[in-house]
Scaffold this motif. Structure first.
Motif, PDB file in Angstrom:
ATOM      1  N   CYS A  25      41.391  83.288 -25.929  1.00  0.00           N
ATOM      2  CA  CYS A  25      41.928  84.325 -25.035  1.00  0.00           C
ATOM      3  C   CYS A  25      43.458  84.308 -25.045  1.00  0.00           C
ATOM      4  CB  CYS A  25      41.396  84.140 -23.615  1.00  0.00           C
ATOM      5  SG  CYS A  25      39.653  84.606 -23.425  1.00  0.00           S
ATOM      6  N   THR A  38      40.104  80.356 -17.415  1.00  0.00           N
ATOM      7  CA  THR A  38      39.955  81.786 -17.662  1.00  0.00           C
ATOM      8  C   THR A  38      39.884  82.545 -16.334  1.00  0.00           C
ATOM      9  OG1 THR A  38      38.681  83.453 -18.891  1.00  0.00           O
ATOM     10  CG2 THR A  38      37.432  81.734 -17.729  1.00  0.00           C
ATOM     11  N   PRO A  77      40.357  93.268 -28.649  1.00  0.00           N
ATOM     12  CA  PRO A  77      41.015  92.526 -27.566  1.00  0.00           C
ATOM     13  C   PRO A  77      42.188  93.273 -26.933  1.00  0.00           C
ATOM     14  CG  PRO A  77      40.567  91.082 -29.429  1.00  0.00           C
ATOM     15  CD  PRO A  77      40.245  92.461 -29.888  1.00  0.00           C
TER      16      PRO A  77
END
Length: 252
Positions: A25, A38, A77
């Motif tokens: 991420c 996260t 993304p």
């Protein structure tokens, strides 16, 4: 409730643990480098605002998210990152993913092959200046270009392997998803220990975990990681080291 817009992945790679999910991420720009865990993400568009979680990826440019109803969906993304903005509004009237941008890296190799024309002027002493004859020398037969044989691509294992490498360089590369550049490390003398295989040069993100080691050029490391064929932007380094773990400095 079944979501009709979803693009189900035919196959995808799930994250092994939260650490791998966190690192990926960050690489996508969905989390800051300082993030320790996260966060909740939301899928927006067509009047929807659905909570979702990032569970894996098809490739490095295609994330896989999961909704509360367990449906999976493929998404770029950078498009998911745009959706996290509070003032995000769906553009266009088509499908939810109709405006996704795909980041491509193009490499062009150009070769210059100028033709050479030679002429030989032969003068007859007994002839006048007006009678000078210019004769073209026959062109030599074109030499066939010798094609250089490319080294065969390495068959990289999909699972984590034990590796050893030496720090060659610290540098930065542009990040397509943010205004800041990403810090990376370039390694040399990279090789797998189990199974034995010479890799050559590879690179990795200069993550917070690696920064704790306070590495210097010439330091030798052993670690476990996944290695994939992914070229470093603006550098001739063909392989990337993903999520190195069990890092240790090796003393000679």
């Amino acid at each position: 409730m079944v979501h009709a817009f979803t693009i189900q992945p035919a196959s995808y790679t799930t994250f092994e643990d939260e650490t791998e999910q966190l690192e990926q991420c960050k690489e996508w720009g969905l989390l800051s480098e300082k993030a320790a865990k996260t966060k909740a993400f939301f899928y927006k568009g067509n009047g929807m605002n659905l909570p979702c979680g990032i569970v894996g990826f098809v490739d490095k440019m295609t994330a896989v998210i999961e909704f509360d109803n367990k449906q999976l969906h493929c998404i770029h993304p950078s498009y998911l990152k745009e959706m996290q903005a509070a003032n995000y509004s769906q553009r266009g009237t088509g499908s939810a993913d109709s405006t996704e941008a795909e980041v491509l890296e193009l490499e062009t190799l150009q070769e210059d092959a100028p033709a050479i024309v030679e002429a030989n002027v032969e003068t007859n002493v007994e002839a006048s200046v007006e009678e000078l004859e210019v004769k073209k020398v026959p062109k030599e037969p074109k030499k066939e270009k010798v094609k250089k044989e490319k080294a065969p691509k390495l068959q990289l294992p999909e699972e984590k392997v034990k590796m050893i490498a030496t720090v060659k360089e610290f540098t930065t590369v542009p990040n397509n998803f943010s205004d800041t550049e990403d810090e990376v490390i370039i390694y040399e003398a990279v090789s797998m220990i189990e199974p034995e295989m010479e890799i050559g040069e590879a690179w990795s993100s200069h993550s917070a975990t690696l920064k704790k080691l306070e590495l210097e050029i010439g330091d030798k490391l052993s670690f476990e990681c996944k290695i994939v064929a992914k070229k470093l932007s603006k550098h001739p380094v063909p392989y990337k080291i993903n999520n190195p773990a069990k890092l240790q400095k090796v003393t000679s």
